[in-house]
Each structure stands twice: as C-alpha cells, then as structure tokens.
Design a protein around this motif. Structure first.
Motif, PDB file in Angstrom:
ATOM      1  N   LYS A 223       0.837  -1.207   0.000  1.00 11.95           N
ATOM      2  CA  LYS A 223       0.000   0.000   0.000  1.00 11.95           C
ATOM      3  C   LYS A 223       0.867   1.250   0.000  1.00 11.95           C
ATOM      4  N   ARG A 371     -13.628   7.886  -1.552  1.00 11.92           N
ATOM      5  CA  ARG A 371     -12.726   6.900  -0.956  1.00 11.92           C
ATOM      6  C   ARG A 371     -12.402   5.801  -1.960  1.00 11.92           C
ATOM      7  N   ASN A 539      -8.092   0.995  -3.834  1.00  9.70           N
ATOM      8  CA  ASN A 539      -9.380   1.710  -3.782  1.00  9.70           C
ATOM      9  C   ASN A 539      -9.944   2.027  -5.171  1.00  9.70           C
ATOM     10  N   GLN A 571     -11.382  -2.442   3.424  1.00 12.68           N
ATOM     11  CA  GLN A 571     -10.419  -2.292   4.515  1.00 12.68           C
ATOM     12  C   GLN A 571     -10.634  -3.323   5.610  1.00 12.68           C
TER      13      GLN A 571
END
Length: 729
Positions: A223, A371, A539, A571
């Motif tokens: 990430k 998001r 995302n 998540q």
C-alpha cells in the motif's frame, strides 16, 4: 531432449531412488527425530561442524529436488543446533537448494511446467512483470503456493538468478527464524508439563500467527509503495464514484445506495449502457420479430397454411425502439436518484486515485473525490483496419438500430455470438445474408458438434456461410459494393449492399486518464484487474466489459458486486471474484446455452471427463411444438455425477440451462436433478432425462443381475411355464 538434459534427468532419478530406497521419507519425520534425539544430540555435540555441514547438504538436496521433509528439517535445525547455528544452516541451505531447483526448472523442465502449471505460471509472470522482486518476496513471506512450486515456477520466468537468490534468502529469513525457534522448543519436551511452558506456547503462537503478521506487513508495504507520491484527501465528497451507467456501473451504484453510502454515477450518454440501448434488449426484440416471420413462413409445420411474410422494416425497428423505451425506466436516472444515487451526465478522467475531473455535458467542470472509484465504461464494437472498409460506412451493433431500410444483401463479418445472432435474424426477416468467418466453423468457443447444429439450421434458412474466408479488401466497382476474401489462397469476390462488422469488442478506456495513475491497458484492450477487481490501487476498481474476461451483462453485474463491496468495505474484508459457474447463451435458433467446461476445454486442461447426451428429438414437449432437434450434453468426472459443464442446443436452450447452472453453483449432481419432480410436458423435463441417461449408463449391472435372479426365484421355479399355460394364444 538433448544428451545433457538426459544425463541430468538420470542423475536426479538416481538420487531420488536412493533417497526413497534408504527410507528418506520415513527418516525425515518428527517422530523419528524425537525417537533418536538423544543419540543425535550426543553425536552432534562431538562433531558440530561436520553435523552442520552434513545437515546443510541434506537440506540442499531435499530442497533442490523438491523432496518431502523440508519443514521437518527446519524444525530439526532449531532442535539440534539452536537458534544461531540452526538459522544460519537452514537459511543458507534453503537458499542454495531453492536456487538449484530454479536452475533445474529453467534448464530441464521449462516447456513441461509451462504447460502443466499454465495458470500458475501466468499469474507469476504478471506479478514479475508488475512488481518484480517484491512479488517474489510476497510469495516467500506469505506463500500462496508451496515453496517447491515457487522454486520451479520461478525458473520459468525471466528473473535473474542473483536477484532470485538474494530476495528468496531475505524474504524466507523471518519464516525460517519462526520455524527454527519452534524447533528449539520442541527439543525441550520431556514431560507433559513442558507442553504448557511459556516459551513453547509463545513459539507455537508465533508459528501460527506468522502468516497473518506477514500478510499484514506485505499489505502495508504494498500500500505504501503503490500510493507513494500521492496525497490522500483529508475528506471525501463521496464514498463511491462510478464511471459508466451500463450494467456494471448501475449495479455498483445500486449496491452502494442500498447500504446507505453516498454514491455518484457518471455517464456521458444514456443510462443502461450497451445492454439496454444497443445490445441485449434491442437484439432480442429483433430476434423475436424474426422468429415470428419464420413461424408465418413455415406455418405448415403446425398444420396451418404458410403465408408470405410482408411487413415494414421501419415498423419492425419502431417496435424494437418501443421495447427499449419500455425497459428504459428500469435504468433511468429518475429511478436511481430516488434510490439515493447522484446521476451526473458528463465525462470523467482521473486526477489521482481518489479524485476525478468531471466535465458535465453542459460544459461545467468540477473535481470530485471519493474513498473508492469504480471504472465501468464498457466496450464498443471493434472495426478491423481492412483496406476500404471505412468507406463502406459499416454497420455495427452500435449503429445498426438507426436503420429504417432493410438491407437487401447483407454481408456479416464474424461468426461469433453477435454476428451469428444478427445474421440469422436478418435472414429470417428477408435479407439475403452472407456470413464470412475466418475459422472453419461458427461459434468457435463451443464444441464442433454444437456449432454443426447451428450451421445446419443457418444453411437450411438460406444463409450463405463462407467459412475459412478472411476479408482482405473492400471496394466500390461500377457502383456496387464488393468485398474480397482470401479462401485457401483463392481471391473470392462477394457483392453486397451493406456490411455488418461483428468481429469482437474493444474496451472503452480513451479519455479516462488512466496513464495519470500508472494504469496501462492489456494487449486485448481491457484493464488489468486483480482477483478483487481492484485496478493497481486498493481503492480503484474496474468491472464489466472494460475489465473482461467475459463480455456479458450478467458477468458485468456479477463483477460489480465485488467491485462495490470491496470498494466500500475492503479495509475490513475483501472478496475474490468467483468465475467457477459462468453461464452464457447465444440467441440463435436453435439457442446455445453453456455453463462450465466444454469438451475442448476439458481436453486442453487435461481434465478427465465422461459425456452424457440426451437428444431433444425424444422430448414430448419438443415433438408437440415441432421443435424436436438439438441436444443436451453434460460433462462429468468418470463414474461421478458431479457436473463439470453442460451445453443445451435447441429451442429454449437458455431456460433449460438454468437448472444445470443452479446445480453446479450449489454442488448438486445429476442424481439430484433426476430425483426432482418436473411437470409434464415441459422443456425442463429434458434436464431430468439427461440425468436419467447418466444414471442408465452407470447402473450397477452386477446388482441388477442379482435382482433379476431374486425376482425369478420369488415367482417360482416354473413361473415361466405357468404363464404359458394360461396364455390365450
């Protein structure tokens, strides 16, 4: 195979034979090591260097040849040499052994393993191309595949040996320490009380938690790497932004609104996408009109007088548009706004993984953040760069629906589902259709016997099938449109009035700004998605035609669920898309419905199978409707009723297929279908009869023979004679 490979293969064979002959698999067990623990420890204490070197040599051999026992030897390293010497010996030996296995695969088994582990190697190739050494480190830290398979499969890639060895050593080191440390504690077990010792419990807890810890660390590092250089907004306008108002986009937005997320849907044209406006809905409406024309033309099949079909093509196309208008409210912006979706008409392009620049159709420009973002921009018909084709103003499945004059002579390029559906419809409506296909049959993704039934019907209905023809040039000669095709080296001239191009589809990625976020489309035009439908960033997602591999409305809706759910809740929990049971139907006449494996695919993948067939000419309902043609074919493992795949070729094939799809999805075999009551006379009885064919072929003949004797005995020894005594003949 050359002599060097043969020699190496022979050496490996001898070593493996010696290993097995001397009981290697039995020796390398935890029970055996504990049994001889005391004597081994005494000898090791007196010959530490020799013991460490010998242990490392055996470990290299076991790892290099992918022999069983590496895990036990890792524990043994800790048990007999302690954390320091054990860790050094195991980490060095495992790296050397893995490197040797890597080289063996590269030198000896490259072609064989690429064929046998095709899907696995393809995944690793994509990973190596994308992330290189980090991908290998991920596999080592959180092994998705067994280590021996990683060793062999990596040898098939272009990775350098030096990189492979260094990354393997570094990435395996944490796991090696955990196992070696656990081994030091195992050596301490002398009584049942030792099992509850704090050190031992801690070691086992670490052993069990290590994969989870490693997975978290890898995810965290990945990430950080992928988002490096990007500034995440402090707040967001939406929970989910969806680009595209087709099937995939609508389902994504619907799911988000259903769970009370704030979602916006961005569409540049009409809601409903291809399916509503230019694909599924209008084509099926046209096919129904064509079927009605065929029924009138062949009314004598039903004891009526056949009549010449007269009608206005303009009226037919008006009916098609009326059908679209009647379905349109299901996908309308009004409906989705009532559901809580902000419907925006315009185009969108990426600014960052969280931000889109939206140009409204009225010219207004704004930037929106979310998001998560879902790309669902669909696809479009592909038009090949054949000389002169553009001058013909070709029809496609997009612009076809604006026709108000029926083509007299229609040339259809392509023998896939779209080309075949439209070719048959236009022929039945009165056009003279010539269908050109490069291959030796239509519907190349189906088995040959399936395509044969369809092609037979096409020829009976008057379609001029030109197989093994490749269109090479288009021209206008003396005011007439003509196509030139290559056919086995011969140049073939085909005159026509209009040409319909149906040779495939291309994904819509232009103008999305994917290059700004480092996403490059694959060679086939789709974007590279992960198993959770994410698109490089955790995302950002893609689904539908733009993502592939299936270009069906129901596949798009299926993918959209994963994209939306992972986008909103990824998540906490991520779901991998499941393609195990993916049905599809080609709406020719007869229809072709398939789910699961075809025979060709089973052979290609080396999957053992049996075939059960049931001819629809035996079905009472089919006979009653004068539609007694076609068949059902079911693939099962040898001797088992589990359904590997099923195909239905015939009237209502799509509806009949649903029962097999349901059975596959929920693990129901043919015996369950056979034991289900089906109303008579229905088309779905054919599924039961197909199951009955399987049962008949697998009837226990030995038991039946015994039952026959039992029934004869119960009738009496001379029962046959007594029956004859009272005969009236």
């Amino acid at each position: 195979m050359n002599s060097k490979k043969l020699i190496l293969l022979a050496v490996i064979g001898v070593v493996v034979a010696v290993f097995i002959g001397f009981g290697g698999p039995e020796l390398l067990t935890l029970e055996n090591l504990q049994k001889n623990q005391a004597s081994l420890e005494q000898w090791i204490s007196q010959n530490l260097l020799v013991a460490v070197l010998g242990f490392a040599g055996i470990y290299v051999l076991v790892t290099a040849l992918s022999l069983p026992g590496a895990a036990i030897m890792t524990l043994a390293g800790g048990a007999f040499f302690g954390n320091v010497f054990g860790l050094i010996a195991v980490s060095v030996a495992s790296t050397i052994g893995a490197s040797l296995a890597f080289l063996v695969a590269r030198f000896l088994m490259r072609d064989t393993l690429r064929e046998k582990y095709r899907e696995t190697v393809a995944k690793m190739d994509r990973g190596i191309q994308k992330d290189g050494a980090f991908y290998l480190a991920t596999l080592r830290l959180v092994p998705v595949f067994p280590f021996f398979l990683i060793n062999l499969a990596m040898g098939l890639t272009a990775m350098k040996l030096k990189t492979y060895a260094l990354v393997s050593w570094a990435a395996m080191l944490p796991g090696t320490f955990v196992y070696v440390n656990a081994g030091t504690q195992l050596a301490q077990i002398e009584s049942t009380g030792d099992i509850l010792s704090a050190d031992l419990l801690l070691s086992f807890a670490l052993l069990g938690l290590f994969p989870l810890i490693a997975k978290f660390i890898v995810g965290f590092i990945r990430k950080r790497r992928v988002y490096a250089g990007w500034q995440k907004p402090d707040s967001f306008d939406y929970n989910l932004l969806v680009i595209g108002g087709g099937s995939a986009g609508l389902v994504s937005a619907y799911i988000a609104s259903a769970v009370k997320a704030k979602v916006a849907l961005i569409e540049k044209d009409k809601m409903g996408g291809d399916c509503l406006n230019t694909g599924c809905v209008p084509s099926k409406a046209l096919i129904r009109s064509a079927k009605a024309a065929d029924t009138l033309r062949h009314a004598n099949r039903y004891g009526l007088e056949s009549v010449p079909v007269k009608g206005s093509f303009k009226n037919i196309m008006k009916r098609v548009q009326d059908v679209v208008a009647k379905v349109e409210p299901h996908d309308s912006p009004e409906r989705y706004r009532k559901l809580g979706v902000d419907c925006i008409f315009g185009t969108a392009s990426f600014v960052s993984p969280w931000e889109l620049e939206v140009v409204h159709n009225d010219g207004r420009v704004e930037r929106l953040t979310a998001r998560s973002i879902v790309v669902a921009t669909g696809g479009r018909p592909a038009v090949p760069p054949i000389p002169g084709l553009a001058d013909m103003e070709p029809l496609t499945s997009d612009n076809l629906w604006s026709l108000d004059t029926q083509p007299g002579r229609l040339l259809v390029l392509g023998g896939g589902p779209i080309g075949s559906e439209l070719a048959h419809a236009f022929q039945r409506l009165g056009s003279q259709v010539t269908q050109v296909e490069m291959g030796d049959r239509l519907l190349a993704k189906e088995d040959a016997d399936v395509a044969d039934v369809v092609m037979k019907q096409f020829r009976e209905d008057g379609i001029d099938l030109r197989l093994n023809h490749a269109a090479s040039e288009f021209a206008i000669e003396d005011g007439e449109k003509v196509a030139y095709c290559d056919h086995n080296g011969e140049r073939v001239r085909i005159p026509f009035d209009q040409v319909l191009v149906a040779v495939g589809r291309a994904a819509n990625t232009k103008g999305l700004g994917l290059e700004k976020i480092g996403v490059e489309p694959l060679p086939n035009g789709t974007v590279p998605v992960e198993e959770d439908m994410s698109l490089r960033f955790p995302n950002v997602f893609a689904c539908g035609d733009v993502a592939g591999p299936y270009q069906f409305t129901h596949a798009a809706a299926h993918q959209a669920w994963y994209a939306a759910v992972n986008g909103l809740f990824g998540q906490f929990k991520r779901f991998k898309v499941d393609y195990r049971v993916m049905p599809w139907v080609t709406f020719t006449s007869p229809e072709v419905g398939r789910v699961g494996l075809s025979e060709a695919e089973a052979k290609e993948k080396g999957i053992a199978y049996e075939v059960t067939r049931y001819g629809l000419d035996d079905l009472d309902r089919a006979i009653a409707e004068s539609a007694d043609y076609g068949f059902i074919k079911v693939l099962t493992p040898p001797g088992k009723d589990k359904i590997l795949g099923a195909v239905v070729v015939g009237t209502h094939g799509g509806e009949i297929l649903a029962e097999f799809t349901l059975a596959m999805k929920h693990g129901l075999g043919l015996n369950k279908i056979l034991g289900t009551i089906h109303p008579y006379p229905t088309w779905n009885e054919s599924a039961k009869y197909a199951a009955g064919e399987w049962k008949r072929a697998h009837a226990p003949q030995g038991v039946l023979n015994l039952l026959e004797k039992l029934h004869g005995w119960r009738r009496g020894k001379n029962s046959g004679d007594k029956a004859g005594k009272y005969s009236t003949t």
